[in-house]
Design an enzyme around this catalytic site. Structure first.
Site, PDB file in Angstrom:
ATOM      1  CB  ILE A  19      -0.948  -0.012   1.218  1.00  0.00           C
ATOM      2  CG1 ILE A  19      -2.016  -1.109   1.032  1.00  0.00           C
ATOM      3  CG2 ILE A  19      -1.600   1.351   1.416  1.00  0.00           C
ATOM      4  CD1 ILE A  19      -2.820  -1.395   2.286  1.00  0.00           C
ATOM      5  N   GLY A  20       1.950   1.257   0.761  1.00  0.00           N
ATOM      6  CA  GLY A  20       2.821   2.437   0.807  1.00  0.00           C
ATOM      7  C   GLY A  20       3.440   2.754  -0.537  1.00  0.00           C
ATOM      8  CB  SER A 138      -6.782  -2.606  10.031  1.00  0.00           C
ATOM      9  OG  SER A 138      -7.263  -3.898   9.709  1.00  0.00           O
ATOM     10  CE1 TYR A 151      -2.314  -4.989  12.068  1.00  0.00           C
ATOM     11  CE2 TYR A 151      -4.536  -5.871  11.785  1.00  0.00           C
ATOM     12  CZ  TYR A 151      -3.482  -5.099  11.327  1.00  0.00           C
ATOM     13  OH  TYR A 151      -3.605  -4.444  10.129  1.00  0.00           O
TER      14      TYR A 151
END
Length: 245
Positions: A19-20, A138, A151
């Protein structure tokens, strides 16, 4: 037609893959100069080569404050300001409840929470008034996903940061928003999900497929640009409907 980020200076942490990297490419395509970070020099060099002359690579681990200081010293010396900050560096680890270790907890919170906190805080002196800050959340921050409780908690913290920092930075008109992906086909996903796992993930998504890194990048570009000039403290899901239904 004027490009959306013409002449802007952007920083993308975790920008060497997935994604980056896709977001850095979108930013460059829209006229920005982009500083990307990554922990592994070889991957970082490959990403800069792919992105071209408008990209600058800085090796950095977002969980290490000295690395972040080096990153922002580099940006300050080269450009003197930041118009767009995409705090994207993060990680995830499968850890069933009852088997969570202190090391897993520390690792997840160091990179996903501590890393994001100090990335944005150390960037503050360089951020232009009216700048855009985008954090990577997320769907896990909103869903109770089995065996991902640590997470999930880190991503819920990211969502809270966007609200608090929007209040903290309102005098400077700095917008802070979160982009929250669902299951996205990235090299990171490949590290823990085989074809069977990916097939299961697809069954959870109302649109019936995994997303692509570029689909998330387009959402980040929206939040980074003036197209979202009246959007602040928000969470934009790019998840095929997973968190919504």
């Amino acid at each position: 037609m004027t490009r959306k980020l013409e002449g802007k200076i952007a920083v993308v942490t975790g920008g060497s893959a997935g994604i980056g990297l896709a977001t850095a490419q979108r930013f460059i395509d829209e006229g920005a100069t982009v500083f990307i970070t990554g922990r592994r020099q070889a991957e970082l060099d490959a990403a800069v080569k792919q992105l071209g002359p408008k990209a600058v690579g800085v090796q950095a681990d977002a969980a290490k404050l000295a690395d972040l200081a080096h990153l922002f010293d580099t940006v300050k010396a080269a450009k003197g300001k930041i118009d767009v900050l995409f705090a994207n560096a993060g990680g995830y680890e499968f850890s069933p409840f009852g088997q969570i270790t202190e090391d897993v907890y520390d690792k997840m919170f160091d990179i996903n929470v501590k890393g994001v906190l100090f990335t944005v805080q150390q960037a503050l002196p360089l951020l232009s008034d009216g700048a855009s800050v985008v954090l990577t959340g997320s769907v896990s921050g909103s869903k109770g996903m089995e065996s991902f409780s640590v997470y999930n908690a880190t991503k819920a913290a990211i969502r809270s940061f966007a609200r608090s920092w929007t209040a903290d930075l309102k005098a400077r008109r700095i917008r802070v928003n979160v982009v929250s992906p669902g299951p996205i086909q990235t090299p990171g996903l490949d590290t823990f999900a085989n074809d069977d796992v990916k097939g299961f993930l697809k069954t959870l998504v109302p649109l019936g497929r995994l997303g692509t890194a570029d689909e998330v990048a387009k959402a980040v570009l929206f939040l980074a640009s003036d197209d979202s000039s009246f959007v602040a403290g928000a969470e934009l899901f790019v998840d095929g409907g997973l968190a919504q239904i």
